[in-house]
Design a protein around this motif. Structure first.
Motif, PDB file in Angstrom:
ATOM      1  N   GLU A 107       0.837  -1.205   0.000  1.00 45.48           N
ATOM      2  CA  GLU A 107       0.000   0.000   0.000  1.00 45.48           C
ATOM      3  C   GLU A 107       0.871   1.254   0.000  1.00 45.48           C
ATOM      4  O   GLU A 107       0.595   2.208  -0.720  1.00 45.48           O
ATOM      5  CB  GLU A 107      -0.931   0.003   1.217  1.00 45.48           C
ATOM      6  N   ALA A 108       1.923   1.247   0.793  1.00 45.70           N
ATOM      7  CA  ALA A 108       2.823   2.404   0.854  1.00 45.70           C
ATOM      8  C   ALA A 108       3.508   2.623  -0.484  1.00 45.70           C
ATOM      9  O   ALA A 108       3.628   3.761  -0.950  1.00 45.70           O
ATOM     10  CB  ALA A 108       3.869   2.208   1.949  1.00 45.70           C
ATOM     11  N   ALA A 109       3.955   1.541  -1.104  1.00 42.43           N
ATOM     12  CA  ALA A 109       4.623   1.658  -2.400  1.00 42.43           C
ATOM     13  C   ALA A 109       3.674   2.219  -3.442  1.00 42.43           C
ATOM     14  O   ALA A 109       4.035   3.123  -4.214  1.00 42.43           O
ATOM     15  CB  ALA A 109       5.164   0.300  -2.842  1.00 42.43           C
ATOM     16  N   LEU A 110       2.453   1.703  -3.487  1.00 41.21           N
ATOM     17  CA  LEU A 110       1.471   2.202  -4.458  1.00 41.21           C
ATOM     18  C   LEU A 110       1.125   3.664  -4.196  1.00 41.21           C
ATOM     19  O   LEU A 110       1.073   4.475  -5.124  1.00 41.21           O
ATOM     20  CB  LEU A 110       0.201   1.352  -4.403  1.00 41.21           C
ATOM     21  N   ALA A 111       0.890   4.002  -2.941  1.00 44.24           N
ATOM     22  CA  ALA A 111       0.497   5.367  -2.592  1.00 44.24           C
ATOM     23  C   ALA A 111       1.594   6.378  -2.900  1.00 44.24           C
ATOM     24  O   ALA A 111       1.314   7.495  -3.339  1.00 44.24           O
ATOM     25  CB  ALA A 111       0.117   5.438  -1.109  1.00 44.24           C
ATOM     26  N   ARG A 112       2.843   5.980  -2.675  1.00 45.53           N
ATOM     27  CA  ARG A 112       3.959   6.900  -2.886  1.00 45.53           C
ATOM     28  C   ARG A 112       4.561   6.796  -4.278  1.00 45.53           C
ATOM     29  O   ARG A 112       5.418   7.592  -4.642  1.00 45.53           O
ATOM     30  CB  ARG A 112       5.036   6.638  -1.826  1.00 45.53           C
ATOM     31  N   GLY A 113       4.146   5.773  -5.050  1.00 44.81           N
ATOM     32  CA  GLY A 113       4.688   5.594  -6.396  1.00 44.81           C
ATOM     33  C   GLY A 113       6.151   5.201  -6.386  1.00 44.81           C
ATOM     34  O   GLY A 113       6.933   5.653  -7.217  1.00 44.81           O
ATOM     35  N   PRO A 140       9.136   1.841  -5.739  1.00 46.79           N
ATOM     36  CA  PRO A 140       9.270   0.388  -5.805  1.00 46.79           C
ATOM     37  C   PRO A 140       9.001  -0.265  -4.453  1.00 46.79           C
ATOM     38  O   PRO A 140       9.265   0.327  -3.404  1.00 46.79           O
ATOM     39  CB  PRO A 140      10.730   0.178  -6.216  1.00 46.79           C
ATOM     40  N   LEU A 141       8.490  -1.489  -4.486  1.00 47.91           N
ATOM     41  CA  LEU A 141       8.203  -2.215  -3.251  1.00 47.91           C
ATOM     42  C   LEU A 141       9.453  -2.377  -2.400  1.00 47.91           C
ATOM     43  O   LEU A 141       9.396  -2.240  -1.179  1.00 47.91           O
ATOM     44  CB  LEU A 141       7.593  -3.580  -3.569  1.00 47.91           C
ATOM     45  N   ALA A 142      10.586  -2.647  -3.020  1.00 45.65           N
ATOM     46  CA  ALA A 142      11.828  -2.814  -2.256  1.00 45.65           C
ATOM     47  C   ALA A 142      12.136  -1.562  -1.444  1.00 45.65           C
ATOM     48  O   ALA A 142      12.556  -1.653  -0.286  1.00 45.65           O
ATOM     49  CB  ALA A 142      12.984  -3.141  -3.198  1.00 45.65           C
ATOM     50  N   GLU A 143      11.918  -0.403  -2.026  1.00 44.12           N
ATOM     51  CA  GLU A 143      12.164   0.851  -1.311  1.00 44.12           C
ATOM     52  C   GLU A 143      11.210   1.012  -0.127  1.00 44.12           C
ATOM     53  O   GLU A 143      11.610   1.453   0.961  1.00 44.12           O
ATOM     54  CB  GLU A 143      12.019   2.024  -2.274  1.00 44.12           C
ATOM     55  N   ALA A 144       9.943   0.641  -0.319  1.00 44.71           N
ATOM     56  CA  ALA A 144       8.969   0.713   0.770  1.00 44.71           C
ATOM     57  C   ALA A 144       9.326  -0.258   1.883  1.00 44.71           C
ATOM     58  O   ALA A 144       9.182   0.072   3.064  1.00 44.71           O
ATOM     59  CB  ALA A 144       7.565   0.429   0.241  1.00 44.71           C
ATOM     60  N   LEU A 145       9.809  -1.435   1.524  1.00 47.53           N
ATOM     61  CA  LEU A 145      10.208  -2.412   2.543  1.00 47.53           C
ATOM     62  C   LEU A 145      11.345  -1.880   3.399  1.00 47.53           C
ATOM     63  O   LEU A 145      11.306  -1.974   4.628  1.00 47.53           O
ATOM     64  CB  LEU A 145      10.645  -3.716   1.882  1.00 47.53           C
ATOM     65  N   ILE A 146      12.352  -1.340   2.755  1.00 43.15           N
ATOM     66  CA  ILE A 146      13.518  -0.830   3.484  1.00 43.15           C
ATOM     67  C   ILE A 146      13.147   0.357   4.375  1.00 43.15           C
ATOM     68  O   ILE A 146      13.780   0.600   5.400  1.00 43.15           O
ATOM     69  CB  ILE A 146      14.644  -0.451   2.495  1.00 43.15           C
ATOM     70  N   ALA A 147      12.096   1.073   4.024  1.00 36.79           N
ATOM     71  CA  ALA A 147      11.662   2.212   4.830  1.00 36.79           C
ATOM     72  C   ALA A 147      10.947   1.781   6.113  1.00 36.79           C
ATOM     73  O   ALA A 147      10.774   2.588   7.025  1.00 36.79           O
ATOM     74  CB  ALA A 147      10.743   3.118   4.010  1.00 36.79           C
ATOM     75  N   GLU A 148      10.539   0.513   6.175  1.00 31.51           N
ATOM     76  CA  GLU A 148       9.849   0.017   7.370  1.00 31.51           C
ATOM     77  C   GLU A 148      10.860  -0.218   8.502  1.00 31.51           C
ATOM     78  O   GLU A 148      11.849  -0.924   8.314  1.00 31.51           O
ATOM     79  CB  GLU A 148       9.126  -1.301   7.063  1.00 31.51           C
ATOM     80  N   LEU A 153      14.308  -9.930  -3.472  1.00 32.53           N
ATOM     81  CA  LEU A 153      13.047 -10.541  -3.062  1.00 32.53           C
ATOM     82  C   LEU A 153      11.856  -9.989  -3.822  1.00 32.53           C
ATOM     83  O   LEU A 153      10.831 -10.664  -3.956  1.00 32.53           O
ATOM     84  CB  LEU A 153      12.832 -10.334  -1.554  1.00 32.53           C
ATOM     85  N   THR A 154      11.955  -8.777  -4.310  1.00 32.57           N
ATOM     86  CA  THR A 154      10.833  -8.162  -5.018  1.00 32.57           C
ATOM     87  C   THR A 154      11.024  -8.142  -6.531  1.00 32.57           C
ATOM     88  O   THR A 154      10.224  -7.551  -7.246  1.00 32.57           O
ATOM     89  CB  THR A 154      10.599  -6.729  -4.513  1.00 32.57           C
ATOM     90  N   ASP A 155      12.043  -8.808  -7.009  1.00 29.95           N
ATOM     91  CA  ASP A 155      12.300  -8.891  -8.448  1.00 29.95           C
ATOM     92  C   ASP A 155      11.283  -9.833  -9.089  1.00 29.95           C
ATOM     93  O   ASP A 155      11.228 -11.017  -8.747  1.00 29.95           O
ATOM     94  CB  ASP A 155      13.712  -9.408  -8.697  1.00 29.95           C
ATOM     95  N   PRO A 156      10.468  -9.340 -10.005  1.00 30.68           N
ATOM     96  CA  PRO A 156       9.446 -10.182 -10.632  1.00 30.68           C
ATOM     97  C   PRO A 156      10.001 -11.421 -11.330  1.00 30.68           C
ATOM     98  O   PRO A 156       9.295 -12.408 -11.485  1.00 30.68           O
ATOM     99  CB  PRO A 156       8.785  -9.258 -11.654  1.00 30.68           C
ATOM    100  N   ALA A 157      11.248 -11.402 -11.719  1.00 27.94           N
ATOM    101  CA  ALA A 157      11.837 -12.567 -12.382  1.00 27.94           C
ATOM    102  C   ALA A 157      11.888 -13.781 -11.449  1.00 27.94           C
ATOM    103  O   ALA A 157      11.960 -14.912 -11.912  1.00 27.94           O
ATOM    104  CB  ALA A 157      13.238 -12.237 -12.877  1.00 27.94           C
ATOM    105  N   GLY A 158      11.821 -13.543 -10.140  1.00 27.91           N
ATOM    106  CA  GLY A 158      11.870 -14.635  -9.183  1.00 27.91           C
ATOM    107  C   GLY A 158      10.517 -15.129  -8.719  1.00 27.91           C
ATOM    108  O   GLY A 158      10.433 -16.068  -7.940  1.00 27.91           O
ATOM    109  N   TYR A 159       9.446 -14.500  -9.167  1.00 29.56           N
ATOM    110  CA  TYR A 159       8.111 -14.914  -8.748  1.00 29.56           C
ATOM    111  C   TYR A 159       7.764 -16.242  -9.384  1.00 29.56           C
ATOM    112  O   TYR A 159       8.021 -16.477 -10.561  1.00 29.56           O
ATOM    113  CB  TYR A 159       7.064 -13.889  -9.146  1.00 29.56           C
TER     114      TYR A 159
END
Length: 58
Positions: free
Chosen positions: A5-11, A13-21, A36-42
């Motif tokens: 939600e934070a990543a979407l709201a702030r525009g 990347p998810l990795a950046e939002a994770l590190i901000a937690e 961990l958030t690289d789509p190639a690994g999903y």
């Protein structure tokens, strides 16, 4: 997921939002978060994830 939600709201990347937690930053490096958030690994659920995001944006 608050990080998504934070990543979407702030525009950002998810990795950046994770590190901000505060609970994540001491346990996960920037490189680890990016990996961990690289789509190639999903595996398997990419279609479901994409459909959910597109439904939210519609």
């Amino acid at each position: 997921m608050p990080d998504v939600e934070a990543a979407l709201a702030r525009g950002i990347p998810l990795a950046e939002a994770l590190i901000a937690e505060p609970g994540v930053a001491p346990r996960l490096s920037t490189e680890e978060a990016a990996g961990l958030t690289d789509p190639a690994g999903y595996l398997g659920s990419a279609r479901v994830f994409v459909d959910r995001v597109l439904a939210r944006l519609a």
